[in-house]
Design a protein around this motif. Structure first.
Motif, mmCIF file in Angstrom:
data_model
loop_
_atom_site.group_PDB
_atom_site.id
_atom_site.type_symbol
_atom_site.label_atom_id
_atom_site.label_comp_id
_atom_site.label_asym_id
_atom_site.label_seq_id
_atom_site.Cartn_x
_atom_site.Cartn_y
_atom_site.Cartn_z
ATOM 1 N N CYS A 266 0.861 -1.187 0.000
ATOM 2 C CA CYS A 266 0.000 0.000 0.000
ATOM 3 C C CYS A 266 0.895 1.234 0.000
ATOM 4 O O CYS A 266 1.731 1.394 0.888
ATOM 5 C CB CYS A 266 -0.891 -0.001 1.240
ATOM 6 N N CYS A 269 0.142 3.589 3.498
ATOM 7 C CA CYS A 269 0.560 3.223 4.851
ATOM 8 C C CYS A 269 1.703 2.210 4.856
ATOM 9 O O CYS A 269 2.255 1.910 5.906
ATOM 10 C CB CYS A 269 -0.626 2.668 5.636
ATOM 11 N N ARG A 271 1.600 -0.921 4.399
ATOM 12 C CA ARG A 271 1.207 -2.289 4.747
ATOM 13 C C ARG A 271 1.243 -3.189 3.522
ATOM 14 O O ARG A 271 1.084 -2.720 2.400
ATOM 15 C CB ARG A 271 -0.221 -2.313 5.290
ATOM 16 N N CYS A 285 -6.674 -1.711 0.726
ATOM 17 C CA CYS A 285 -5.900 -1.840 1.963
ATOM 18 C C CYS A 285 -6.796 -1.529 3.153
ATOM 19 O O CYS A 285 -7.788 -0.805 3.039
ATOM 20 C CB CYS A 285 -4.702 -0.896 1.911
ATOM 21 N N CYS A 287 -6.313 0.465 5.412
ATOM 22 C CA CYS A 287 -6.343 1.885 5.735
ATOM 23 C C CYS A 287 -7.375 2.634 4.888
ATOM 24 O O CYS A 287 -7.574 3.835 5.064
ATOM 25 C CB CYS A 287 -4.969 2.514 5.546
HETATM 26 ZN ZN LIG Z 1 -2.817 1.152 3.443
#
Ligand SMILES: [Zn+2]
Length: 352
Positions: A266, A269, A271, A285, A287
């Protein structure tokens, strides 16, 4: 023979040996190094080319010269008439001659924008990031589609399979026919890859963009997947090669980055979601970030390039937040539907 040609032949042999050693190092099946095609190479001091008449004067030995009259098209004229290009080596093959041209490296342009592209089977997808005057950036989606390449490959693949079955009793004939199929496929794919590369480079030149691509070297086809899948890696590599040499010709910087995690990370963020959420074509994601999978990958490529401290367009900063979701620039659209398969009489060069 003329001593210069001997030097060239050493060079050709050394080149073959070098490839052979490389194969040995990589542990690939090392056959006996072998020149399959009759060929001759001459360095630029060892032949003369009349650039207005298109006549090559090739000395063989004292008192013995061969003259080759070239068929010169408008395309060739462009290079022959360009005085800034000097002559490189000459390669003579049974069916054609190849004249290499040299160009003084123009120096890299100072890029003021970036074109980051993720390379897929049927398209280049990515983003175009441009800095504004007040330090803000704008970021829009770009796409250069070449859906025909995969279709052509698939068709030729099927034709070869059919040929192999039908002519199973005659292996020599199978080889000849399959070789012809392969060359046809090659020409048809090549033409399209060049069109895509030209479109991308024209855009990059007009916008003074650096180009970010994934580094496809080291990518190995997945053994578990079928042959169709394996077929699709070479046009992508080829497309990169074409883009790179055309970019070098124009002085456009090309930055290649490790594509690891580019399709799974991502960009907001950082991740790496372990399973695919949401729609198949979309990256999602936890987020809350959602983006077209391919575009997302190109954002990651650009972030990797920037985080590696690579010189990307004079320190242009990139924030995925600046992405304009409603804008899409099309760099290249397939000009025509795939023609019906060529029969024995039609020629391969496609005219637009
Ligand atoms: Zn994310």
């Amino acid at each position: 023979m003329y001593a210069q040609h001997l030097a060239s032949s050493f060079e050709v042999a050394a080149g073959i040996l070098k490839n052979h050693r490389k194969r040995l190092r990589q542990g690939r099946r090392p056959g006996t190094p072998f020149v399959k095609r009759l060929m001759m190479k001459a360095e630029n001091q060892a032949y003369k080319l009349d650039r207005t008449e298109g006549i090559i004067d090739l000395p063989i030995r004292a008192g013995c010269h061969v003259e080759l009259k070239l068929v010169v098209s408008r395309y060739h004229r462009r290079y022959l008439n360009d005085g800034t290009l000097s002559l490189g080596s000459l390669t003579v093959l049974p069916d054609r001659v190849i004249v290499a041209f040299r160009k003084e490296f123009p120096g890299l342009i100072a890029a003021s924008s970036v074109l980051s592209l993720d390379t897929n089977e049927r398209s280049l997808d990515g983003i175009f990031v441009e800095g504004g005057r007040k330090g803000d950036t704008s970021c829009v989606q770009v796409k250069a589609a070449f859906p025909e390449v995969a279709i052509i490959q698939q068709r030729h693949h099927e034709r070869r399979r059919r040929l192999q079955k039908k002519k199973a009793h005659d292996r020599r004939l199978t080889r000849v026919l399959c070789g012809r199929e392969g060359r046809r496929e090659h020409h048809r794919v090549d033409y399209r890859l060049h069109s895509v590369a030209n479109a991308v480079l024209e855009f990059a030149e007009n916008h003074r963009s650096a180009i970010v691509l994934e580094d496809l070297r080291g990518m190995r086809p997945n053994k578990n997947k079928d042959l169709n899948r394996r077929l699709s890696l070479w046009p992508r590599r080829k497309l990169h090669q074409i883009i790179e040499y055309k970019a070098a010709w124009k002085g456009i910087p090309v930055i290649k980055v490790d594509p690891r995690y580019s399709s799974r990370r991502c960009p907001i963020c950082g991740r790496i979601p372990d399973s695919r959420m949401g729609k198949w074509s979309e990256f999602a994601c936890e987020c809350g970030w959602r983006m077209d999978r391919h575009v997302n990958a190109s954002m990651n490529l650009l972030q990797t390039a920037i985080s590696k401290g690579l010189e990307v367009a004079g320190g242009l900063r990139f924030s995925p937040g600046a992405f304009q979701h409603d804008v899409m620039m099309t760099l290249c659209e397939p000009a025509m539907a795939v023609r019906s398969e060529p029969n024995g009489t039609s020629h391969i060069g496609v005219t637009s």
